[in-house]
Design a protein around this motif. Structure first.
Motif, short mmCIF file in Angstrom:
data_model
loop_
_atom_site.label_atom_id
_atom_site.label_comp_id
_atom_site.label_asym_id
_atom_site.label_seq_id
_atom_site.Cartn_x
_atom_site.Cartn_y
_atom_site.Cartn_z
N ASP A 1 36.52 10.94 60.84
CA ASP A 1 36.37 9.61 60.22
C ASP A 1 36.19 9.63 58.70
O ASP A 1 36.73 8.80 58.01
CB ASP A 1 35.25 8.81 60.86
N ARG A 2 35.44 10.55 58.16
CA ARG A 2 35.29 10.68 56.71
C ARG A 2 34.93 12.13 56.41
O ARG A 2 34.41 12.84 57.27
CB ARG A 2 34.20 9.74 56.16
N TYR A 3 35.24 12.56 55.20
CA TYR A 3 34.97 13.97 54.88
C TYR A 3 33.58 14.12 54.30
O TYR A 3 33.22 13.47 53.32
CB TYR A 3 36.01 14.52 53.91
N ASN A 4 32.79 14.97 54.91
CA ASN A 4 31.48 15.35 54.42
C ASN A 4 31.31 16.83 54.75
O ASN A 4 31.36 17.21 55.92
CB ASN A 4 30.39 14.52 55.10
#
Length: 133
Positions: free
Chosen positions: A94-97
């Protein structure tokens, strides 16, 4: 020599089998029964449409990827798209972390992905001197 005595021939009864104790379930093909998901895989930084991976074509699936697919296979397809000039691929959902990187030894199902459309963002480090390796 005395003549041989002919003994009585006994008729063998046909064995009757007992009905099965348990119902045997019908065979279900794992390729048809396994849930599938749509994967959209994009480069984390910079986000653009040029480096969006067409996972359907690369993994040779018709339209979706089974949830039993390991993330290592997805890493291999990402590296293939970059022609092997990358290493240390990190994939996030879903999102890059960088703190939420998914383990490459797990399957999609073990990562909590069961159905629908899933977006993966990936980052990598380039191979230094790829021609030498």
């Amino acid at each position: 020599m005395p003549p041989k005595k002919k003994g009585k021939k006994s008729k063998k009864k046909k064995e009757q089998y007992l009905p099965p104790l348990y119902n045997i379930p019908a065979y279900e093909d794992p390729e048809q029964v396994t849930p599938k998901v749509d994967l959209i895989i994009k480069l984390a930084n910079p986000v653009n449409d040029l480096l969006t991976l067409k996972i359907r074509v690369l993994l040779q699936y018709d339209s979706q990827v089974p949830i039993t697919t390991k993330l290592e296979k997805i890493h291999q397809e990402i590296a293939k798209m970059h022609q092997g000039a990358i290493m240390n691929i990190k994939v996030c959902r879903d999102r890059y972390n960088p703190e939420e990187v998914l383990d490459s030894k797990k399957t999609l199902e073990q990562c909590g992905i069961f159905d629908g459309e899933v977006k993966f963002f990936y980052d990598y480090s380039p191979v230094v001197g790829p021609l030498l390796k």
